[in-house]
Write a protein that holds these residues in place. Sequence first.
Motif, PDB file in Angstrom:
ATOM      1  N   THR A  22      55.246  55.158  44.211  1.00 24.65           N
ATOM      2  CA  THR A  22      56.469  54.309  44.606  1.00 24.65           C
ATOM      3  C   THR A  22      55.717  52.947  44.335  1.00 24.65           C
ATOM      4  O   THR A  22      54.630  52.859  44.125  1.00 24.65           O
ATOM      5  CB  THR A  22      56.842  54.313  45.989  1.00 24.65           C
ATOM      6  N   PRO A  23      56.421  51.716  44.626  1.00 25.07           N
ATOM      7  CA  PRO A  23      56.083  50.403  44.454  1.00 25.07           C
ATOM      8  C   PRO A  23      54.844  50.111  45.371  1.00 25.07           C
ATOM      9  O   PRO A  23      54.141  49.140  44.981  1.00 25.07           O
ATOM     10  CB  PRO A  23      57.236  49.553  44.851  1.00 25.07           C
ATOM     11  N   SER A  24      54.640  50.797  46.577  1.00 23.61           N
ATOM     12  CA  SER A  24      53.476  50.367  47.288  1.00 23.61           C
ATOM     13  C   SER A  24      52.178  51.006  46.629  1.00 23.61           C
ATOM     14  O   SER A  24      51.161  50.184  47.179  1.00 23.61           O
ATOM     15  CB  SER A  24      53.698  51.214  48.734  1.00 23.61           C
ATOM     16  N   ASN A  25      52.223  51.825  45.838  1.00 27.04           N
ATOM     17  CA  ASN A  25      50.958  52.338  45.271  1.00 27.04           C
ATOM     18  C   ASN A  25      51.082  52.286  43.750  1.00 27.04           C
ATOM     19  O   ASN A  25      50.040  52.678  43.201  1.00 27.04           O
ATOM     20  CB  ASN A  25      50.591  53.467  45.826  1.00 27.04           C
ATOM     21  N   ALA A  26      51.946  51.981  42.954  1.00 28.76           N
ATOM     22  CA  ALA A  26      51.929  51.839  41.354  1.00 28.76           C
ATOM     23  C   ALA A  26      51.476  51.103  40.968  1.00 28.76           C
ATOM     24  O   ALA A  26      50.560  51.277  39.855  1.00 28.76           O
ATOM     25  CB  ALA A  26      53.768  51.473  41.083  1.00 28.76           C
ATOM     26  N   HIS A  27      50.715  49.896  41.319  1.00 24.93           N
ATOM     27  CA  HIS A  27      50.129  48.903  40.658  1.00 24.93           C
ATOM     28  C   HIS A  27      48.497  49.745  40.756  1.00 24.93           C
ATOM     29  O   HIS A  27      48.048  49.401  39.685  1.00 24.93           O
ATOM     30  CB  HIS A  27      50.087  47.643  41.464  1.00 24.93           C
ATOM     31  N   ALA A  28      48.049  50.223  41.796  1.00 27.62           N
ATOM     32  CA  ALA A  28      46.728  50.903  41.757  1.00 27.62           C
ATOM     33  C   ALA A  28      46.550  51.828  40.693  1.00 27.62           C
ATOM     34  O   ALA A  28      45.762  52.062  40.113  1.00 27.62           O
ATOM     35  CB  ALA A  28      46.540  51.324  43.084  1.00 27.62           C
ATOM     36  N   ALA A  29      47.702  52.753  40.622  1.00 21.35           N
ATOM     37  CA  ALA A  29      47.587  53.718  39.823  1.00 21.35           C
ATOM     38  C   ALA A  29      47.507  53.275  38.422  1.00 21.35           C
ATOM     39  O   ALA A  29      47.060  53.921  37.467  1.00 21.35           O
ATOM     40  CB  ALA A  29      48.884  54.566  40.087  1.00 21.35           C
ATOM     41  N   GLN A  30      48.475  52.162  38.032  1.00 22.65           N
ATOM     42  CA  GLN A  30      48.463  51.874  36.845  1.00 22.65           C
ATOM     43  C   GLN A  30      47.286  50.980  36.299  1.00 22.65           C
ATOM     44  O   GLN A  30      46.512  51.288  35.252  1.00 22.65           O
ATOM     45  CB  GLN A  30      49.648  50.585  36.727  1.00 22.65           C
ATOM     46  N   MET A  31      46.669  50.466  37.487  1.00 26.63           N
ATOM     47  CA  MET A  31      45.277  49.837  36.841  1.00 26.63           C
ATOM     48  C   MET A  31      44.169  50.751  36.751  1.00 26.63           C
ATOM     49  O   MET A  31      43.419  50.655  35.705  1.00 26.63           O
ATOM     50  CB  MET A  31      44.911  48.852  38.135  1.00 26.63           C
ATOM     51  N   LEU A  32      44.256  51.956  37.234  1.00 28.69           N
ATOM     52  CA  LEU A  32      43.185  52.936  36.954  1.00 28.69           C
ATOM     53  C   LEU A  32      43.506  53.835  35.675  1.00 28.69           C
ATOM     54  O   LEU A  32      42.770  54.096  34.863  1.00 28.69           O
ATOM     55  CB  LEU A  32      43.336  53.902  38.223  1.00 28.69           C
ATOM     56  N   ASP A  33      44.918  53.846  35.277  1.00 30.45           N
ATOM     57  CA  ASP A  33      45.202  54.429  34.060  1.00 30.45           C
ATOM     58  C   ASP A  33      44.714  53.552  33.108  1.00 30.45           C
ATOM     59  O   ASP A  33      44.607  54.025  32.122  1.00 30.45           O
ATOM     60  CB  ASP A  33      46.676  54.794  34.248  1.00 30.45           C
ATOM     61  N   ARG A  34      44.645  52.284  33.274  1.00 29.79           N
ATOM     62  CA  ARG A  34      44.581  51.079  32.095  1.00 29.79           C
ATOM     63  C   ARG A  34      43.089  50.720  32.121  1.00 29.79           C
ATOM     64  O   ARG A  34      42.568  49.701  31.737  1.00 29.79           O
ATOM     65  CB  ARG A  34      45.233  50.215  32.176  1.00 29.79           C
ATOM     66  N   TRP A  35      41.922  51.705  32.329  1.00 25.61           N
ATOM     67  CA  TRP A  35      40.729  51.627  32.558  1.00 25.61           C
ATOM     68  C   TRP A  35      39.940  50.989  31.379  1.00 25.61           C
ATOM     69  O   TRP A  35      39.089  50.035  31.365  1.00 25.61           O
ATOM     70  CB  TRP A  35      40.033  52.713  33.166  1.00 25.61           C
TER      71      TRP A  35
END
Length: 202
Positions: A22-35
Amino acid sequence: MSQMALPLAWPADPRSDAFLITPSNAHAAQMLDRWEGWPTRTAVLTGPRKSGRSLLARIFAARSGGTIIDDAERLPEAQIFHAWNRAQAEGRPLVIVADAAPPLWAVKLPDLRSRLANSTLAEIDAPDDELIPLLLDQLFTRRGLFAGPDLIDWLATRIERSHLAVIRTVDMLDQQAMERQKRLSIPLARATLTEAGLIADP
């Protein structure tokens, strides 16, 4: 909605489709996905305890072939320093999991402090209004407990907005339902959580 595996204590679910984004953790997940686009081969992943940060890091490692340092504040700084350097030399991504990034994480070694400052930061926030009911439903389901939408909605509007509070709520209701041999219900939840001081429901 995109989902990945969530590391909650009862039980850990290794599947990559159980971490609710959800928006509370989406940025973290996206940052790791775009390593592959990180300026260095290292990221610092922060977030509240029980927020899913450790398993999110493990999912990242499985997908990228990278490595993890968990609970970084509890490790020797020299060990983290050498791991950071090794990640750059080998081109193998590293995620450092910590409660907070410097300066809140009081790193004493200047060379490590400067390297962490140049690392990508991925932050998981406190759970938002979208995530709380999803987590409640997921945890009850994992324990084989039926919690209807009315109970989930009732809990979601009353408990503290934290991952730990969600887990503690499910723990207590699971125990009470088992001890009393009763189904989960709003009256049971009201009595249990009010007595425990987890809610102040009239």
